[in-house]
Scaffold this motif. Sequence first.
Motif, PDB file in Angstrom:
ATOM      1  N   MET A 145      -3.560 -58.213 -48.185  1.00 12.30           N
ATOM      2  CA  MET A 145      -2.385 -57.675 -48.862  1.00 12.30           C
ATOM      3  C   MET A 145      -2.807 -56.338 -49.463  1.00 12.30           C
ATOM      4  SD  MET A 145       0.515 -58.139 -50.893  1.00 12.30           S
ATOM      5  CE  MET A 145       0.987 -56.630 -51.671  1.00 12.30           C
ATOM      6  N   PRO A 146      -2.391 -55.218 -48.880  1.00 16.52           N
ATOM      7  CA  PRO A 146      -2.797 -53.939 -49.474  1.00 16.52           C
ATOM      8  C   PRO A 146      -1.966 -53.625 -50.701  1.00 16.52           C
ATOM      9  CG  PRO A 146      -1.456 -53.532 -47.538  1.00 16.52           C
ATOM     10  CD  PRO A 146      -1.539 -55.023 -47.700  1.00 16.52           C
ATOM     11  N   TYR A 147      -2.624 -53.323 -51.796  1.00 20.20           N
ATOM     12  CA  TYR A 147      -1.914 -52.851 -52.993  1.00 20.20           C
ATOM     13  C   TYR A 147      -2.268 -51.380 -53.114  1.00 20.20           C
ATOM     14  CZ  TYR A 147       0.030 -52.980 -57.672  1.00 20.20           C
ATOM     15  OH  TYR A 147       0.801 -52.757 -58.771  1.00 20.20           O
ATOM     16  N   ALA A 148      -1.528 -50.558 -52.403  1.00 20.57           N
ATOM     17  CA  ALA A 148      -1.901 -49.149 -52.257  1.00 20.57           C
ATOM     18  C   ALA A 148      -1.026 -48.292 -53.142  1.00 20.57           C
ATOM     19  CB  ALA A 148      -1.771 -48.727 -50.807  1.00 20.57           C
ATOM     20  N   THR A 149      -1.638 -47.654 -54.137  1.00 15.49           N
ATOM     21  CA  THR A 149      -0.853 -46.829 -55.057  1.00 15.49           C
ATOM     22  C   THR A 149      -1.120 -45.346 -54.886  1.00 15.49           C
ATOM     23  OG1 THR A 149      -2.581 -47.152 -56.667  1.00 15.49           O
ATOM     24  CG2 THR A 149      -0.680 -48.583 -56.845  1.00 15.49           C
ATOM     25  N   ALA A 150      -2.159 -44.968 -54.156  1.00 21.60           N
ATOM     26  CA  ALA A 150      -2.475 -43.536 -54.072  1.00 21.60           C
ATOM     27  C   ALA A 150      -3.164 -43.241 -52.745  1.00 21.60           C
ATOM     28  CB  ALA A 150      -3.319 -43.104 -55.258  1.00 21.60           C
ATOM     29  N   CYS A 151      -3.910 -42.140 -52.711  1.00 18.90           N
ATOM     30  CA  CYS A 151      -4.490 -41.600 -51.478  1.00 18.90           C
ATOM     31  C   CYS A 151      -5.350 -42.602 -50.718  1.00 18.90           C
ATOM     32  CB  CYS A 151      -5.286 -40.342 -51.789  1.00 18.90           C
ATOM     33  SG  CYS A 151      -5.517 -39.993 -53.526  1.00 18.90           S
ATOM     34  N   CYS A 152      -6.049 -43.494 -51.399  1.00 22.23           N
ATOM     35  CA  CYS A 152      -6.886 -44.467 -50.715  1.00 22.23           C
ATOM     36  C   CYS A 152      -6.066 -45.313 -49.740  1.00 22.23           C
ATOM     37  CB  CYS A 152      -7.555 -45.395 -51.717  1.00 22.23           C
ATOM     38  SG  CYS A 152      -9.058 -44.744 -52.419  1.00 22.23           S
ATOM     39  N   GLY A 153      -4.798 -45.503 -50.027  1.00 24.80           N
ATOM     40  CA  GLY A 153      -3.936 -46.284 -49.139  1.00 24.80           C
ATOM     41  C   GLY A 153      -3.862 -45.684 -47.748  1.00 24.80           C
ATOM     42  N   ILE A 154      -3.998 -44.357 -47.654  1.00 22.32           N
ATOM     43  CA  ILE A 154      -3.960 -43.692 -46.348  1.00 22.32           C
ATOM     44  C   ILE A 154      -5.155 -44.142 -45.515  1.00 22.32           C
ATOM     45  CG2 ILE A 154      -3.859 -41.444 -45.210  1.00 22.32           C
ATOM     46  CD1 ILE A 154      -1.493 -41.886 -46.980  1.00 22.32           C
ATOM     47  N   GLU A 155      -6.307 -44.320 -46.195  1.00 26.04           N
ATOM     48  CA  GLU A 155      -7.490 -44.774 -45.468  1.00 26.04           C
ATOM     49  C   GLU A 155      -7.289 -46.187 -44.928  1.00 26.04           C
ATOM     50  OE1 GLU A 155     -10.274 -42.954 -44.728  1.00 26.04           O
ATOM     51  OE2 GLU A 155      -8.917 -41.422 -45.481  1.00 26.04           O
ATOM     52  N   PHE A 156      -6.557 -46.985 -45.686  1.00 28.29           N
ATOM     53  CA  PHE A 156      -6.302 -48.338 -45.198  1.00 28.29           C
ATOM     54  C   PHE A 156      -5.450 -48.301 -43.934  1.00 28.29           C
ATOM     55  CE2 PHE A 156      -4.024 -52.366 -45.079  1.00 28.29           C
ATOM     56  CZ  PHE A 156      -5.104 -53.225 -45.057  1.00 28.29           C
ATOM     57  N   MET A 157      -4.500 -47.352 -43.887  1.00 30.77           N
ATOM     58  CA  MET A 157      -3.691 -47.214 -42.666  1.00 30.77           C
ATOM     59  C   MET A 157      -4.592 -46.922 -41.481  1.00 30.77           C
ATOM     60  SD  MET A 157      -0.609 -44.889 -44.026  1.00 30.77           S
ATOM     61  CE  MET A 157       0.040 -45.146 -45.645  1.00 30.77           C
ATOM     62  N   GLY A 158      -5.591 -46.043 -41.699  1.00 31.97           N
ATOM     63  CA  GLY A 158      -6.543 -45.767 -40.625  1.00 31.97           C
ATOM     64  C   GLY A 158      -7.341 -46.999 -40.250  1.00 31.97           C
ATOM     65  N   THR A 159      -7.675 -47.787 -41.258  1.00 28.87           N
ATOM     66  CA  THR A 159      -8.516 -48.962 -41.013  1.00 28.87           C
ATOM     67  C   THR A 159      -7.785 -50.015 -40.190  1.00 28.87           C
ATOM     68  OG1 THR A 159      -9.409 -48.534 -43.204  1.00 28.87           O
ATOM     69  CG2 THR A 159     -10.055 -50.582 -42.168  1.00 28.87           C
ATOM     70  N   VAL A 160      -6.507 -50.210 -40.458  1.00 33.25           N
ATOM     71  CA  VAL A 160      -5.802 -51.261 -39.722  1.00 33.25           C
ATOM     72  C   VAL A 160      -5.333 -50.798 -38.351  1.00 33.25           C
ATOM     73  CG1 VAL A 160      -4.994 -52.668 -41.628  1.00 33.25           C
ATOM     74  CG2 VAL A 160      -3.654 -50.713 -40.934  1.00 33.25           C
ATOM     75  N   SER A 161      -5.236 -49.495 -38.117  1.00 36.25           N
ATOM     76  CA  SER A 161      -4.701 -49.098 -36.813  1.00 36.25           C
ATOM     77  C   SER A 161      -5.797 -49.025 -35.762  1.00 36.25           C
ATOM     78  CB  SER A 161      -3.886 -47.828 -36.928  1.00 36.25           C
ATOM     79  OG  SER A 161      -4.325 -47.043 -37.980  1.00 36.25           O
ATOM     80  N   SER A 162      -5.416 -48.663 -34.546  1.00 34.07           N
ATOM     81  CA  SER A 162      -6.220 -49.010 -33.370  1.00 34.07           C
ATOM     82  C   SER A 162      -7.626 -48.419 -33.374  1.00 34.07           C
ATOM     83  CB  SER A 162      -5.473 -48.569 -32.113  1.00 34.07           C
ATOM     84  OG  SER A 162      -5.199 -47.188 -32.204  1.00 34.07           O
ATOM     85  N   TYR A 163      -7.812 -47.247 -33.955  1.00 35.49           N
ATOM     86  CA  TYR A 163      -9.114 -46.594 -33.803  1.00 35.49           C
ATOM     87  C   TYR A 163     -10.221 -47.380 -34.501  1.00 35.49           C
ATOM     88  CZ  TYR A 163     -12.435 -42.799 -33.258  1.00 35.49           C
ATOM     89  OH  TYR A 163     -13.525 -42.064 -32.904  1.00 35.49           O
ATOM     90  N   ASP A 192      -9.513 -50.414 -36.225  1.00 36.22           N
ATOM     91  CA  ASP A 192      -9.139 -51.743 -35.746  1.00 36.22           C
ATOM     92  C   ASP A 192      -9.744 -52.903 -36.519  1.00 36.22           C
ATOM     93  OD1 ASP A 192      -7.924 -53.613 -34.312  1.00 36.22           O
ATOM     94  OD2 ASP A 192      -9.077 -53.352 -32.478  1.00 36.22           O
ATOM     95  N   ILE A 193      -9.133 -53.175 -37.655  1.00 38.18           N
ATOM     96  CA  ILE A 193      -9.622 -54.261 -38.505  1.00 38.18           C
ATOM     97  C   ILE A 193      -9.456 -55.624 -37.825  1.00 38.18           C
ATOM     98  CG2 ILE A 193      -7.495 -54.788 -39.764  1.00 38.18           C
ATOM     99  CD1 ILE A 193      -9.097 -54.727 -42.334  1.00 38.18           C
ATOM    100  N   SER A 194      -8.660 -55.684 -36.745  1.00 35.01           N
ATOM    101  CA  SER A 194      -8.440 -56.979 -36.093  1.00 35.01           C
ATOM    102  C   SER A 194      -9.690 -57.466 -35.358  1.00 35.01           C
ATOM    103  CB  SER A 194      -7.270 -56.904 -35.128  1.00 35.01           C
ATOM    104  OG  SER A 194      -7.609 -56.152 -34.004  1.00 35.01           O
ATOM    105  N   ARG A 195     -10.671 -56.582 -35.165  1.00 36.16           N
ATOM    106  CA  ARG A 195     -11.948 -57.052 -34.630  1.00 36.16           C
ATOM    107  C   ARG A 195     -12.577 -58.078 -35.561  1.00 36.16           C
ATOM    108  NH1 ARG A 195     -15.511 -52.152 -34.297  1.00 36.16           N
ATOM    109  NH2 ARG A 195     -14.183 -51.385 -35.957  1.00 36.16           N
ATOM    110  N   PHE A 196     -12.174 -58.035 -36.836  1.00 41.59           N
ATOM    111  CA  PHE A 196     -12.746 -58.966 -37.808  1.00 41.59           C
ATOM    112  C   PHE A 196     -11.722 -60.013 -38.246  1.00 41.59           C
ATOM    113  CE2 PHE A 196     -14.566 -54.790 -38.028  1.00 41.59           C
ATOM    114  CZ  PHE A 196     -15.881 -55.065 -37.688  1.00 41.59           C
ATOM    115  N   GLY A 197     -10.626 -60.073 -37.522  1.00 41.19           N
ATOM    116  CA  GLY A 197      -9.654 -61.131 -37.770  1.00 41.19           C
ATOM    117  C   GLY A 197      -8.797 -60.935 -38.999  1.00 41.19           C
ATOM    118  N   ALA A 198      -8.704 -59.696 -39.491  1.00 36.85           N
ATOM    119  CA  ALA A 198      -7.934 -59.484 -40.733  1.00 36.85           C
ATOM    120  C   ALA A 198      -6.798 -58.495 -40.510  1.00 36.85           C
ATOM    121  CB  ALA A 198      -8.864 -59.002 -41.839  1.00 36.85           C
ATOM    122  N   GLU A 199      -6.172 -58.561 -39.336  1.00 39.83           N
ATOM    123  CA  GLU A 199      -5.206 -57.505 -39.008  1.00 39.83           C
ATOM    124  C   GLU A 199      -3.802 -57.797 -39.475  1.00 39.83           C
ATOM    125  OE1 GLU A 199      -6.266 -59.770 -37.112  1.00 39.83           O
ATOM    126  OE2 GLU A 199      -5.020 -60.194 -35.370  1.00 39.83           O
TER     127      GLU A 199
END
Lengths: 164, 163
Positions: free
Chosen positions: A31-49, A51-58
């Motif tokens: 559950m992302p609780y994104a209030t500022a710029c760090c939230g943008i990094e989470f978007m990068g983390t979950v998307s394909s490049y 790919d957080i789903s390699r670790f089953g947390a997508e």
Amino acid sequence: MALKDIFAGAVVTTKLKEVVAWGRKNSLWPMPYATACCGIEFMGTVSSYFDISRFGAELVRFSPRQCDLLIVLGTINYKQAPILKKFYDQMCEPKWVISAGACASSGGFYNNYSVVQGIDEIIPVDVYVPGCPPAPEAILHAVLKIQEKIDSEARNTVELLPAV
Amino acid sequence: MMIERLQQVFPNEVLSTYTTAVGEAVAVLRKDKLHDVLAYLNQNSDCLCEALLDLCGVDYLSQLKPGEARFEVVYQLYSYQHNHRLRLRVKIPAEDMTLPSATDLWVGANWFEREAFDMFGFQFAGHPHLKRILMFEGFEGHPLRKDYPIEKRQKIPFPQEIP
Ligand code: SF4
């Protein structure tokens, strides 16, 4: 004669709580609780490049009631604090928290009247991620740390589940 | 010019006037008849400042000279009709932070004044709802005052305390 000789490799013996932990750690629901710029990094983390789903947390859910991994990304000020606490309280046990970035972990450079100096003043935190913002690899590393923690909790606690 | 008229009509209220390097008219006022001055600027057909563009506070603590007021409230006025602007700097002494509210002249003054109250503690007499707007209820002090300690921390509000 040992069990493993009788069943000759067809059966693996383990403990129930370790099997449960194995399932949990490989299917975290963040559950992302994104209030500022760090939230943008989470978007990068979950998307394909990255790919957080390699670790089953997508599977990102935007309701705390459906999640077991709270990732706090961004600056938390005093007015946000009760909201964050409420989110955490709404999540079902067992639950884990990642504090991603300098702001969430310590207030970052916002040493001022309106910013909470680290979310651990409000809720318990399992893993802190340094960086402003942390790179996606760092957030993935935090997920791996959470997985390790779930594993070791199952191995080292006396009884996680009631006996079946 | 609006600024000369203001000096003629309110000779005791206007402390000084000047024009900035980029040609903005500024008047420094005392606060005693502030509401009359604002009403005049808002309604007089030669001034007709229909818009209050901004209202903010200033704390001159570090540059304070003896006998001078510590705070200032700054009004930025604009007239669509005449296309002219005026900045008012109203001196507010720290001993008496009350000044008249401008909400009856400009509805938009409402939130500006709440913010100035929140950050500096000005008491706008006649404001319909003078409560904090940026900080939470229960916040102690006024954070933009220069003597607010940087490292001061507030009590973190918890969900059950939110009204
Ligand atoms: S740690 Fe840096 S990138 Fe992250 S929210 Fe704070 S300022 Fe933004």
